[in-house]
Design a protein around this motif. Structure first.
Motif, PDB file in Angstrom:
ATOM      1  N   THR A  36     -42.287 -18.760 -41.094  1.00 27.00           N
ATOM      2  CA  THR A  36     -43.190 -19.882 -40.832  1.00 27.00           C
ATOM      3  C   THR A  36     -42.392 -21.138 -40.527  1.00 27.00           C
ATOM      4  O   THR A  36     -42.734 -21.904 -39.615  1.00 27.00           O
ATOM      5  CB  THR A  36     -44.103 -20.125 -42.048  1.00 27.00           C
ATOM      6  N   GLU A  37     -41.321 -21.340 -41.283  1.00 30.46           N
ATOM      7  CA  GLU A  37     -40.498 -22.540 -41.094  1.00 30.46           C
ATOM      8  C   GLU A  37     -39.917 -22.612 -39.695  1.00 30.46           C
ATOM      9  O   GLU A  37     -39.961 -23.660 -39.039  1.00 30.46           O
ATOM     10  CB  GLU A  37     -39.385 -22.571 -42.137  1.00 30.46           C
ATOM     11  N   VAL A  38     -39.383 -21.516 -39.202  1.00 35.40           N
ATOM     12  CA  VAL A  38     -38.743 -21.569 -37.887  1.00 35.40           C
ATOM     13  C   VAL A  38     -39.783 -21.688 -36.776  1.00 35.40           C
ATOM     14  O   VAL A  38     -39.543 -22.339 -35.745  1.00 35.40           O
ATOM     15  CB  VAL A  38     -37.814 -20.352 -37.671  1.00 35.40           C
ATOM     16  N   LEU A  39     -40.972 -21.094 -36.962  1.00 38.73           N
ATOM     17  CA  LEU A  39     -42.052 -21.291 -36.002  1.00 38.73           C
ATOM     18  C   LEU A  39     -42.457 -22.760 -35.936  1.00 38.73           C
ATOM     19  O   LEU A  39     -42.599 -23.339 -34.856  1.00 38.73           O
ATOM     20  CB  LEU A  39     -43.274 -20.450 -36.393  1.00 38.73           C
ATOM     21  N   TYR A  40     -42.627 -23.355 -37.116  1.00 39.85           N
ATOM     22  CA  TYR A  40     -43.041 -24.753 -37.178  1.00 39.85           C
ATOM     23  C   TYR A  40     -41.960 -25.655 -36.585  1.00 39.85           C
ATOM     24  O   TYR A  40     -42.262 -26.576 -35.811  1.00 39.85           O
ATOM     25  CB  TYR A  40     -43.312 -25.141 -38.629  1.00 39.85           C
ATOM     26  N   ARG A  41     -40.718 -25.388 -36.903  1.00 39.91           N
ATOM     27  CA  ARG A  41     -39.621 -26.220 -36.397  1.00 39.91           C
ATOM     28  C   ARG A  41     -39.531 -26.112 -34.878  1.00 39.91           C
ATOM     29  O   ARG A  41     -39.317 -27.106 -34.176  1.00 39.91           O
ATOM     30  CB  ARG A  41     -38.315 -25.799 -37.069  1.00 39.91           C
ATOM     31  N   ALA A  42     -39.678 -24.894 -34.354  1.00 40.37           N
ATOM     32  CA  ALA A  42     -39.657 -24.713 -32.903  1.00 40.37           C
ATOM     33  C   ALA A  42     -40.788 -25.491 -32.240  1.00 40.37           C
ATOM     34  O   ALA A  42     -40.585 -26.163 -31.223  1.00 40.37           O
ATOM     35  CB  ALA A  42     -39.773 -23.232 -32.562  1.00 40.37           C
ATOM     36  N   ALA A  43     -41.978 -25.399 -32.816  1.00 39.76           N
ATOM     37  CA  ALA A  43     -43.131 -26.097 -32.254  1.00 39.76           C
ATOM     38  C   ALA A  43     -42.896 -27.597 -32.239  1.00 39.76           C
ATOM     39  O   ALA A  43     -43.159 -28.271 -31.231  1.00 39.76           O
ATOM     40  CB  ALA A  43     -44.386 -25.761 -33.057  1.00 39.76           C
ATOM     41  N   MET A  44     -42.394 -28.144 -33.333  1.00 39.20           N
ATOM     42  CA  MET A  44     -42.175 -29.584 -33.426  1.00 39.20           C
ATOM     43  C   MET A  44     -41.124 -30.056 -32.421  1.00 39.20           C
ATOM     44  O   MET A  44     -41.304 -31.085 -31.751  1.00 39.20           O
ATOM     45  CB  MET A  44     -41.769 -29.957 -34.850  1.00 39.20           C
ATOM     46  N   VAL A  45     -40.033 -29.315 -32.311  1.00 34.68           N
ATOM     47  CA  VAL A  45     -38.970 -29.718 -31.380  1.00 34.68           C
ATOM     48  C   VAL A  45     -39.468 -29.659 -29.943  1.00 34.68           C
ATOM     49  O   VAL A  45     -39.229 -30.571 -29.144  1.00 34.68           O
ATOM     50  CB  VAL A  45     -37.721 -28.836 -31.572  1.00 34.68           C
TER      51      VAL A  45
END
Length: 299
Positions: free
Chosen positions: A106-115
């Protein structure tokens, strides 16, 4: 009085519902699918020209429940939204410790989306995550500054699931005689191997200042396979025909160190058009197994 209060509450709810659908400039934000394996790109229109306001609006859009049951909010409710700071082409997002409660995927999905969302804004190229004022740490390493290309695959490219791989790449220093570590999180279709992705990312070159290209931009990956811990990498002739301004060992060990950083790879064999009986830059025989070289790393 109660009637007026009720009308105000209803009006507020309506404003929130249409906040991501107003007229203005187009921007995109992300949901995830129900199985939480890929990002779903959505479009909204915002009237403001303030990057800070745009980012906060996109965060609100991401946190708004979709009417489509196939689209899910990425960030869990228990994770608080970040404070946003912008300086020139750099955006800093500072979260509290609730950020670390997210599971890794979930963290890497969220981080990718934000970037991806933030770097679409005019003049913003770099994004960094902090937690309680300190650099975000994943897998015992500081994540550091990110760009959109750190998450190389786009969201809506078909039905294949998306995998996320944390890798350590090795690019050149400015002097061209040493390697420097570059930690990245790469997203890719499940039918693309991490080995191929690593090499294609090296070919694309670095996106962050202080790191320099090690491979010609025209070289192509013809095939890559791993057998008994040895990665067999077959490259096109541009690997030997075109020059990059680095010493002879740097391209070889940029590849080798990067691939050997992946689990299950102990050494690398490099071929050019299927042939390993040649010398790279007339000084390094390719007819050998290359192993991780610590001495070339600039600490």
């Amino acid at each position: 009085m109660k009637k007026i209060t009720g009308m105000i509450l209803i009006a507020t709810m309506l404003i929130n519902l249409v906040a991501c659908q107003t007229s203005g400039s187009s921007y995109f934000y992300y949901y995830t699918n129900t199985s939480c394996v890929e990002l779903i790109k959505k479009e909204t229109k915002l009237k403001t020209d303030s990057n800070e306001e745009i980012i906060k609006a996109l965060i609100d859009c991401m946190g708004t429940k979709s009417s489509d049951k196939k689209e899910c909010v990425i960030k869990p409710d228990y994770v608080t939204d970040p404070t946003v700071s912008i300086s020139n082409d750099y955006c800093l997002l500072d979260f509290d410790s609730s950020y670390y409660q997210m599971d890794s995927y979930t963290e890497v999905l969220y981080r990718a989306a934000m970037v991806k969302e933030i770097t679409q804004l005019k003049d913003i190229e770099y994004v960094e995550f902090n937690v309680d004022g300190e650099d975000l740490v994943k897998n015992n390493k500081e994540v550091g500054v990110m760009t959109a290309s750190d998450f190389v695959d786009d969201a809506n490219n078909g039905d294949d699931s998306v995998e996320w791989t944390n890798v350590t790449l090795y690019f050149a220093t400015k002097s061209g005689d040493k390697l420097i570590r570059y930690n990245r999180t790469l997203s890719h279709s499940s039918n693309v191997s991490a080995e191929k992705l690593v090499i294609e990312t090296l070919i694309k070159g670095p996106t962050q200042a202080g790191f320099y290209r090690t491979l010609p931009s025209d070289v192509r990956v013809l095939s890559v396979s791993v057998i008994d811990g040895i990665c067999y990498l077959n490259l096109s002739s541009e690997f030997v025909d075109e020059m990059v301004n680095v010493t002879s060992e740097i391209p070889i060990y940029s590849i080798t160190n990067s691939l050997c950083s992946l689990e299950g790879i102990d050494a690398v064999r490099i071929l050019v058009n299927g042939d390993s009986s040649i010398s790279f830059r007339e000084s390094i025989s390719l007819d050998t197994e290359f192993e991780f070289n610590e001495s070339l790393i600039n600490e």
